[in-house]
Design a protein around this motif. Structure first.
Motif, mmCIF file in Angstrom:
data_model
loop_
_atom_site.group_PDB
_atom_site.id
_atom_site.type_symbol
_atom_site.label_atom_id
_atom_site.label_comp_id
_atom_site.label_asym_id
_atom_site.label_seq_id
_atom_site.Cartn_x
_atom_site.Cartn_y
_atom_site.Cartn_z
ATOM 1 N N TRP A 125 -62.620 -11.592 64.571
ATOM 2 C CA TRP A 125 -62.542 -10.721 63.393
ATOM 3 C C TRP A 125 -63.613 -9.627 63.421
ATOM 4 O O TRP A 125 -63.318 -8.456 63.174
ATOM 5 C CB TRP A 125 -62.697 -11.545 62.111
ATOM 6 C CG TRP A 125 -63.132 -10.703 60.951
ATOM 7 C CD1 TRP A 125 -62.347 -9.878 60.182
ATOM 8 C CD2 TRP A 125 -64.468 -10.547 60.469
ATOM 9 N NE1 TRP A 125 -63.120 -9.226 59.253
ATOM 10 C CE2 TRP A 125 -64.416 -9.614 59.403
ATOM 11 C CE3 TRP A 125 -65.690 -11.096 60.827
ATOM 12 C CZ2 TRP A 125 -65.559 -9.231 58.701
ATOM 13 C CZ3 TRP A 125 -66.829 -10.719 60.127
ATOM 14 C CH2 TRP A 125 -66.755 -9.796 59.074
ATOM 15 N N PHE A 126 -64.862 -9.996 63.727
ATOM 16 C CA PHE A 126 -65.944 -9.013 63.669
ATOM 17 C C PHE A 126 -65.734 -7.906 64.703
ATOM 18 O O PHE A 126 -65.945 -6.727 64.415
ATOM 19 C CB PHE A 126 -67.295 -9.684 63.889
ATOM 20 C CG PHE A 126 -68.456 -8.753 63.691
ATOM 21 C CD1 PHE A 126 -68.794 -8.285 62.432
ATOM 22 C CD2 PHE A 126 -69.220 -8.325 64.769
ATOM 23 C CE1 PHE A 126 -69.860 -7.416 62.243
ATOM 24 C CE2 PHE A 126 -70.290 -7.459 64.602
ATOM 25 C CZ PHE A 126 -70.604 -6.999 63.331
ATOM 26 N N PHE B 163 -63.519 -10.358 55.842
ATOM 27 C CA PHE B 163 -63.400 -11.645 56.525
ATOM 28 C C PHE B 163 -62.527 -12.604 55.720
ATOM 29 O O PHE B 163 -61.679 -13.318 56.266
ATOM 30 C CB PHE B 163 -64.784 -12.243 56.766
ATOM 31 C CG PHE B 163 -64.771 -13.479 57.623
ATOM 32 C CD1 PHE B 163 -63.943 -13.584 58.731
ATOM 33 C CD2 PHE B 163 -65.599 -14.556 57.315
ATOM 34 C CE1 PHE B 163 -63.944 -14.734 59.530
ATOM 35 C CE2 PHE B 163 -65.609 -15.700 58.106
ATOM 36 C CZ PHE B 163 -64.775 -15.781 59.216
ATOM 37 N N ILE C 29 -64.245 -21.002 56.894
ATOM 38 C CA ILE C 29 -65.251 -19.996 57.240
ATOM 39 C C ILE C 29 -66.027 -20.384 58.500
ATOM 40 O O ILE C 29 -66.337 -19.537 59.343
ATOM 41 C CB ILE C 29 -66.224 -19.778 56.059
ATOM 42 C CG1 ILE C 29 -65.498 -19.059 54.916
ATOM 43 C CG2 ILE C 29 -67.436 -18.970 56.500
ATOM 44 C CD1 ILE C 29 -66.377 -18.843 53.700
ATOM 45 N N ASP C 30 -66.336 -21.667 58.627
ATOM 46 C CA ASP C 30 -67.206 -22.120 59.721
ATOM 47 C C ASP C 30 -66.393 -22.267 61.009
ATOM 48 O O ASP C 30 -66.162 -23.376 61.504
ATOM 49 C CB ASP C 30 -67.865 -23.446 59.333
ATOM 50 C CG ASP C 30 -68.986 -23.829 60.295
ATOM 51 O OD1 ASP C 30 -69.433 -22.947 61.056
ATOM 52 O OD2 ASP C 30 -69.397 -25.001 60.270
ATOM 53 N N ASN C 31 -65.962 -21.122 61.520
ATOM 54 C CA ASN C 31 -65.143 -21.091 62.731
ATOM 55 C C ASN C 31 -65.644 -19.943 63.591
ATOM 56 O O ASN C 31 -65.309 -18.781 63.359
ATOM 57 C CB ASN C 31 -63.667 -20.905 62.357
ATOM 58 C CG ASN C 31 -62.739 -20.956 63.548
ATOM 59 O OD1 ASN C 31 -63.076 -20.494 64.643
ATOM 60 N ND2 ASN C 31 -61.544 -21.502 63.350
ATOM 61 N N ASP C 32 -66.493 -20.260 64.566
ATOM 62 C CA ASP C 32 -67.147 -19.223 65.360
ATOM 63 C C ASP C 32 -66.151 -18.354 66.120
ATOM 64 O O ASP C 32 -66.339 -17.138 66.239
ATOM 65 C CB ASP C 32 -68.137 -19.848 66.343
ATOM 66 C CG ASP C 32 -69.362 -20.421 65.650
ATOM 67 O OD1 ASP C 32 -69.566 -20.111 64.460
ATOM 68 O OD2 ASP C 32 -70.104 -21.177 66.282
ATOM 69 N N HIS D 210 -63.038 -17.626 65.323
ATOM 70 C CA HIS D 210 -62.371 -16.730 64.373
ATOM 71 C C HIS D 210 -63.311 -15.600 63.959
ATOM 72 O O HIS D 210 -62.917 -14.430 63.909
ATOM 73 C CB HIS D 210 -61.920 -17.531 63.144
ATOM 74 C CG HIS D 210 -61.014 -16.774 62.228
ATOM 75 N ND1 HIS D 210 -60.007 -17.368 61.505
ATOM 76 C CD2 HIS D 210 -60.943 -15.455 61.911
ATOM 77 C CE1 HIS D 210 -59.373 -16.470 60.789
ATOM 78 N NE2 HIS D 210 -59.929 -15.297 61.010
ATOM 79 N N LEU D 211 -64.556 -15.945 63.675
ATOM 80 C CA LEU D 211 -65.541 -14.941 63.279
ATOM 81 C C LEU D 211 -65.743 -13.901 64.371
ATOM 82 O O LEU D 211 -65.801 -12.691 64.095
ATOM 83 C CB LEU D 211 -66.873 -15.624 62.958
ATOM 84 C CG LEU D 211 -68.026 -14.691 62.581
ATOM 85 C CD1 LEU D 211 -67.784 -14.085 61.207
ATOM 86 C CD2 LEU D 211 -69.357 -15.435 62.594
#
Length: 376
Positions: free
Chosen positions: A270-271, A217, A261-264, A266-267
């Protein structure tokens, strides 16, 4: 074919990732789709991950493929095992077996490893870092189940094999064709073939380490950042000690990192990409056909199928396919779900499936390919 006398929700609530469980005769009358000769043939091909493990008086010996046909003629009459990874990427018939375990999220699926063992063949006492359903395809194998292991568990290195230095069996099962044994991550186990022609199909589920998740990540975030944007100091105190890193500075750095990091959104992207990623994805890409030529092939009767070993997932915004995210409009959600219900190697009906642009993109990505009737 379906798992017999099996309640998926009870299994997930009471057993999954907790303890080993024998599912006796879960696949009654199961006919294994390959034999030892088939597996040996695969092990001789370049690009196929294969191993032979022999138990000897002084321990175990590991041999890595690809092998030559003559290699199998030099093996002893007993106490060896051939293992081939990702056999579902080469054998369409294994799609039916994978379908039995779709009560586990599809994006957790790793592959099906197949082992062939003669009498006494085994790979030693060990534990894995992933969930696995051990399906007995033919012959018999006696499994001994031990305790949960940890990072402190003593390991004995035998020719590159990470085997347990000490193994104490707590449970013991004799598996015959159609039996299934579930083993969660970290649980010690040891299976030994009783008799020849023992084939075990290991349906494994990927479980990246937390270290791998955080690292991947972080790399993904960094790939989108502008290198020209540099660290800037918070408010500085001229009277502070010049060597001190203050709590205010640490909080400033933490805020900087958390902002990225606190970007839903983007998360989520990526996941989905990470959990559907496959090794050597670039070799799958095929952009040799223009969109016009591709659509002409379909118009002239070409049939598409889901590539063997293709990895699919979706969320409310993306279809994830083999490591890439494909955005789709809300009206295509049902079509995306339908595609994700198809097993690898199955042909698809392009007349009622997604948009031509999406289908072409999945073809270029290697997720879809033209059906080859010569494999039947």
């Amino acid at each position: 074919m379906a798992l017999q006398n099996f309640d998926p929700q009870w299994f997930l609530d009471q057993v999954w990732q907790r303890k080993a469980l024998l599912l006796k005769a879960a696949l009654p009358d199961y006919e294994c789709p390959l034999d030892g000769n088939d597996l040996a043939g695969l092990a001789c091909e370049d690009g196929v991950d294969s191993r032979i493990i022999l138990e000897k008086n002084d321990g175990w010996e590991l041999r890595n493929g690809p092998f030559e046909e003559e290699d199998f003629g030099t093996l002893p009459a007993s106490n060896w095992t051939l293992l081939v990874q990702s056999v579902d990427h080469y054998l369409p018939e294994l799609s039916e077996l994978l379908a039995q375990f779709r009560f586990i999220p599809r994006w957790r699926t790793e592959d099906i490893m197949v082992s062939y063992a003669c009498d006494g063949g085994n790979v030693g006492p060990h534990f894995d870092q992933y969930d696995v359903f051990l399906v007995q395809g033919s012959g018999r194998r006696r499994w001994k189940i031990g305790a949960h292991c940890s990072a402190d568990t003593a390991i004995a290195n035998h020719s590159g094999l990470r085997l347990l230095q000490d193994f104490i069996a707590e449970e013991e099962y004799l598996l015959e064709a159609g039996d299934v044994l579930y083993v969660p991550p970290g649980v010690a186990h040891w299976g030994v073939a009783e008799g020849d022609d023992c084939i075990t199909l290991s349906v494994g589920f990927r479980a990246p380490s937390e270290a791998a998740l955080v690292s991947d990540f972080g790399d993904d975030i960094a790939s989108f950042l502008d290198e020209s944007i540099r660290y800037q100091d918070p408010h500085l105190d001229a009277t502070a000690h010049p060597a001190e890193i203050s709590a205010d500075v640490r909080q400033h750095v933490k805020s900087l990192i958390m902002r990225h990091i606190d970007n839903d959104a983007h998360l989520a992207r990526w996941f989905g990409e990470m959990m559907t990623r496959i090794p050597d994805q670039e070799s799958m890409i095929d952009d040799s056909l223009s969109p016009e030529a591709f659509l002409l092939e379909l118009a002239e009767g070409a049939v598409l199928q889901l590539r063997l070993g293709a990895r699919l997932a979706f969320d409310e915004h993306y279809l994830f396919a083999d490591g890439l995210a494909f955005p789709y409009p809300p009206e295509q959600r049902d079509d995306v779900k339908s595609l994700c219900e198809i097993e690898s190697g199955i042909t698809i009906d392009t007349a009622h499936c997604l948009s031509p642009d999406m289908i072409y993109a999945l073809f270029c990505n290697g997720t879809l390919c033209f059906y080859d009737d010569t494999q039947d």
